[in-house]
Write a protein that holds these residues in place. Structure first.
Motif, PDB file in Angstrom:
ATOM      1  N   LYS A  29       0.835  -1.216   0.000  1.00  0.00           N
ATOM      2  CA  LYS A  29       0.000   0.000   0.000  1.00  0.00           C
ATOM      3  C   LYS A  29       0.867   1.262   0.000  1.00  0.00           C
ATOM      4  O   LYS A  29       0.512   2.253  -0.640  1.00  0.00           O
ATOM      5  CB  LYS A  29      -0.976   0.003   1.172  1.00  0.00           C
ATOM      6  CG  LYS A  29      -0.319   0.127   2.521  1.00  0.00           C
ATOM      7  CD  LYS A  29      -1.339   0.159   3.632  1.00  0.00           C
ATOM      8  CE  LYS A  29      -0.584   0.356   4.939  1.00  0.00           C
ATOM      9  NZ  LYS A  29      -1.432   0.400   6.085  1.00  0.00           N
ATOM     10  N   ALA A  62       0.913   4.020  -3.048  1.00  0.00           N
ATOM     11  CA  ALA A  62       0.636   5.430  -2.736  1.00  0.00           C
ATOM     12  C   ALA A  62       1.737   6.325  -3.306  1.00  0.00           C
ATOM     13  O   ALA A  62       1.450   7.381  -3.881  1.00  0.00           O
ATOM     14  CB  ALA A  62       0.516   5.616  -1.224  1.00  0.00           C
ATOM     15  N   ARG A 104       1.439   9.223  -6.456  1.00  0.00           N
ATOM     16  CA  ARG A 104       1.797  10.642  -6.271  1.00  0.00           C
ATOM     17  C   ARG A 104       2.738  11.154  -7.358  1.00  0.00           C
ATOM     18  O   ARG A 104       2.895  12.366  -7.504  1.00  0.00           O
ATOM     19  CB  ARG A 104       2.441  10.851  -4.906  1.00  0.00           C
ATOM     20  CG  ARG A 104       1.459  10.791  -3.745  1.00  0.00           C
ATOM     21  CD  ARG A 104       2.084  11.266  -2.442  1.00  0.00           C
ATOM     22  NE  ARG A 104       3.279  10.543  -2.072  1.00  0.00           N
ATOM     23  CZ  ARG A 104       3.320   9.462  -1.302  1.00  0.00           C
ATOM     24  NH1 ARG A 104       2.196   8.957  -0.819  1.00  0.00           N
ATOM     25  NH2 ARG A 104       4.453   8.873  -1.004  1.00  0.00           N
TER      26      ARG A 104
END
Length: 167
Positions: free
Chosen positions: A21, A25, A29
Motif C-alpha cells: 500500500k 501510494a 503521487r
C-alpha cells in the motif's frame, strides 16, 4: 497486509519488507505520464499467523487513477524461483534475455513492453515447471492487450550489428 519482500528480506519480519500500500501510494503521487514498476521478489502477507484456513489475500496492484504498469514475477502471493546458476530470480534472468532482443518477435530492433511481457509469460512458466518443478506465472497489471498504448512502450533499442570487412 501485503508486503514486497526483497532477496535479503524475510517473511518472519517486516523490517526488510515494503508494504504494498505504501509503494502504490508513492507511485500514484508521481506526476509521470506513465510509470513502469518491475519487481522480482516474493509477495507475502506478513504478521497473520499460521492459520491455513484463512483465505489468501491477493495483492491489490494498480489502484484506480494510477498510470503505473506493473511487471511482476508472480501473479499472486508466494515465493518465486531463485536461479542459483545465474545468481538471481528466474524472472530477472528472462527479463534480461528479453531486453537483449530475444523477445523482439517482429525484428524491428526494438523491444516493447508487450513483447517482453509475452516472452516472460512463456519462458518463466516453462522454465519454472520443467527445471524447478513448480509453477511461476508472471503478471502484468493492468493486463495488456496488443492495442493498448502501454504495450508499445519501448524498453530497449537493440544495437545494430554491422558487418566489417577485414583482410
Amino acid at each position: 497486509e501485503v508486503f514486497l519482500v526483497p532477496y535479503d528480506g524475510s517473511v518472519a519480519s517486516s523490517s526488510r519488507s515494503l508494504p504494498l500500500k505504501d509503494l502504490e501510494a508513492a507511485l500514484t503521487r508521481l506526476k509521470a505520464k506513465q510509470t513502469l514498476f518491475v519487481f522480482d521478489g516474493m509477495v507475502a502477507r506478513l504478521g497473520t499467523g499460521s492459520d491455513s484456513r484463512s483465505k489468501p489475500v491477493l495483492p491489490q496492484w494498480n489502484p484506480s487513477g494510477s498510470s503505473t504498469v506493473h511487471l511482476i514475477a508472480t501473479n499472486g502471493a508466494g515465493r518465486v524461483v531463485e536461479d542459483e546458476d545465474h545468481r538471481h530470480g528466474l524472472f530477472t534472468y528472462y527479463l534480461l534475455r528479453a531486453l537483449r532482443g530475444e523477445s523482439d518477435v517482429n525484428r524491428d530492433g526494438e523491444v516493447t513492453l508487450g513483447e517482453a511481457a509475452a516472452y516472460l509469460n512463456q519462458k518463466v512458466l516453462w522454465a519454472s515447471k520443467t527445471q524447478y518443478g513448480q509453477e511461476q506465472r508472471p503478471a502484468v497489471v493492468p493486463p495488456l492487450k496488443a492495442t493498448d498504448p502501454a504495450s508499445a512502450i519501448a524498453l530497449a533499442k537493440l544495437a545494430s550489428v554491422r558487418a566489417s570487412e577485414n583482410p
